[in-house]
Design a protein around this motif. Structure first.
Motif, PDB file in Angstrom:
ATOM      1  N   UNK A 136     -28.993   5.657  -0.756  1.00 13.11           N
ATOM      2  CA  UNK A 136     -30.332   5.737  -0.164  1.00 13.11           C
ATOM      3  C   UNK A 136     -31.400   5.734  -1.248  1.00 13.11           C
ATOM      4  N   UNK A 137     -31.181   6.451  -2.347  1.00 16.90           N
ATOM      5  CA  UNK A 137     -32.150   6.460  -3.441  1.00 16.90           C
ATOM      6  C   UNK A 137     -32.335   5.052  -4.010  1.00 16.90           C
ATOM      7  N   UNK A 138     -31.254   4.337  -4.207  1.00 21.91           N
ATOM      8  CA  UNK A 138     -31.334   2.975  -4.745  1.00 21.91           C
ATOM      9  C   UNK A 138     -32.074   2.058  -3.774  1.00 21.91           C
ATOM     10  N   UNK A 139     -31.722   2.130  -2.498  1.00 24.66           N
ATOM     11  CA  UNK A 139     -32.378   1.264  -1.511  1.00 24.66           C
ATOM     12  C   UNK A 139     -33.872   1.542  -1.424  1.00 24.66           C
ATOM     13  N   UNK A 144     -36.935  -0.944  -2.766  1.00 26.17           N
ATOM     14  CA  UNK A 144     -38.173  -0.964  -2.003  1.00 26.17           C
ATOM     15  C   UNK A 144     -38.042  -1.003  -0.485  1.00 26.17           C
ATOM     16  N   UNK A 145     -36.879  -0.656   0.039  1.00 22.91           N
ATOM     17  CA  UNK A 145     -36.710  -0.631   1.490  1.00 22.91           C
ATOM     18  C   UNK A 145     -37.465   0.556   2.068  1.00 22.91           C
ATOM     19  N   UNK A 150     -33.775   1.414   6.008  1.00 23.12           N
ATOM     20  CA  UNK A 150     -32.564   2.041   5.477  1.00 23.12           C
ATOM     21  C   UNK A 150     -31.754   2.638   6.621  1.00 23.12           C
ATOM     22  N   UNK A 151     -32.448   3.345   7.510  1.00 26.06           N
ATOM     23  CA  UNK A 151     -31.766   3.932   8.659  1.00 26.06           C
ATOM     24  C   UNK A 151     -31.055   2.883   9.492  1.00 26.06           C
ATOM     25  N   UNK A 152     -31.742   1.776   9.735  1.00 27.82           N
ATOM     26  CA  UNK A 152     -31.153   0.691  10.528  1.00 27.82           C
ATOM     27  C   UNK A 152     -29.937   0.093   9.817  1.00 27.82           C
ATOM     28  N   UNK A 153     -30.053  -0.172   8.525  1.00 29.78           N
ATOM     29  CA  UNK A 153     -28.955  -0.768   7.761  1.00 29.78           C
ATOM     30  C   UNK A 153     -27.736   0.144   7.692  1.00 29.78           C
ATOM     31  N   UNK A 162     -34.939   9.684   5.337  1.00 28.68           N
ATOM     32  CA  UNK A 162     -35.991  10.357   4.565  1.00 28.68           C
ATOM     33  C   UNK A 162     -35.452  11.616   3.897  1.00 28.68           C
ATOM     34  N   UNK A 163     -34.760  12.426   4.679  1.00 25.52           N
ATOM     35  CA  UNK A 163     -34.250  13.685   4.165  1.00 25.52           C
ATOM     36  C   UNK A 163     -33.250  13.450   3.039  1.00 25.52           C
TER      37      UNK A 163
END
Length: 193
Positions: A136-139, A144-145, A150-153, A162-163
């Motif tokens: 998640x940090x990388x994305x 720049x996602x 990110x949630x959808x992917x 977010x959390x």
């Protein structure tokens, strides 16, 4: 990764659309290092990243006829690499726990990274993050996602994305602070010796 398009690259893409193996190899050489870096950041495993890279290029060259804007090849290939990396990490059973949203004051993280920290050092710490947090940090931070994307992917809620992102930032900040603190303690100990 920004690549300036030139006529040679565009002609390689056109030749790839015709199935030219030499053009595919030359295009691969242009993009392999950058795409490998994306894959390794997401998978944190050299072997998996190599598999992702191979699968992504096979898919790209198989479906290159679908690419309408030849100047968009790099971004299109990067999306393939990211999606394939996510698929691979899911198979490796990366779990994202549904958690309650943090309060706004908990989300504010003041990360000041000393100029002495090189990108390689930061990358070293990112690699140490738990799989879900790292992905998640990388994305979010590097690719720049948006949190909703990110949630959808990843098949998680936007609030979980977010959390997890903010917790990953907190873990990263703690690792950096621990090194800074340890380094300063070490410097004082050697100075007093």
């Amino acid at each position: 990764m920004e690549i300036h398009h030139n006529d040679n690259e565009l002609s390689l893409i056109r030749l790839c659309k015709k199935g030219d193996a030499k053009a595919q190899y030359r295009l691969y050489k242009l993009y392999c290092k950058g795409m490998f870096n994306v894959a390794i950041r997401l998978t944190n495993d050299k072997s998996l990243a190599e598999d992702v890279l191979q699968d992504a290029f096979v898919k790209a060259f198989t479906e290159i006829d679908k690419l309408q804007n030849e100047k968009a090849f790099g971004g299109w290939l990067k999306r393939i690499v990211i999606n394939r990396s996510i698929d691979v990490t899911r198979k490796e059973k990366t779990f994202y726990a549904e958690v309650e949203s943090l309060g706004n004051d908990e989300l504010e993280i003041a990360v000041e990274i000393d100029s002495e920290f090189s990108p390689e050092r930061i990358h070293h710490y990112i690699k140490q993050l738990p799989d879900g947090a790292r992905e998640i940090l990388v994305l979010r931070a590097l690719e720049g996602y948006k949190h909703a994307e990110i949630g959808e992917k990843l098949g998680i809620s936007e609030s979980t994305a977010k959390t997890q992102f903010f917790r990953a930032k907190q873990l990263l900040e703690k690792m950096i602070q621990d090194e800074t603190r340890t380094g300063k303690i070490f410097e004082r100990a050697t100075a007093n010796a």
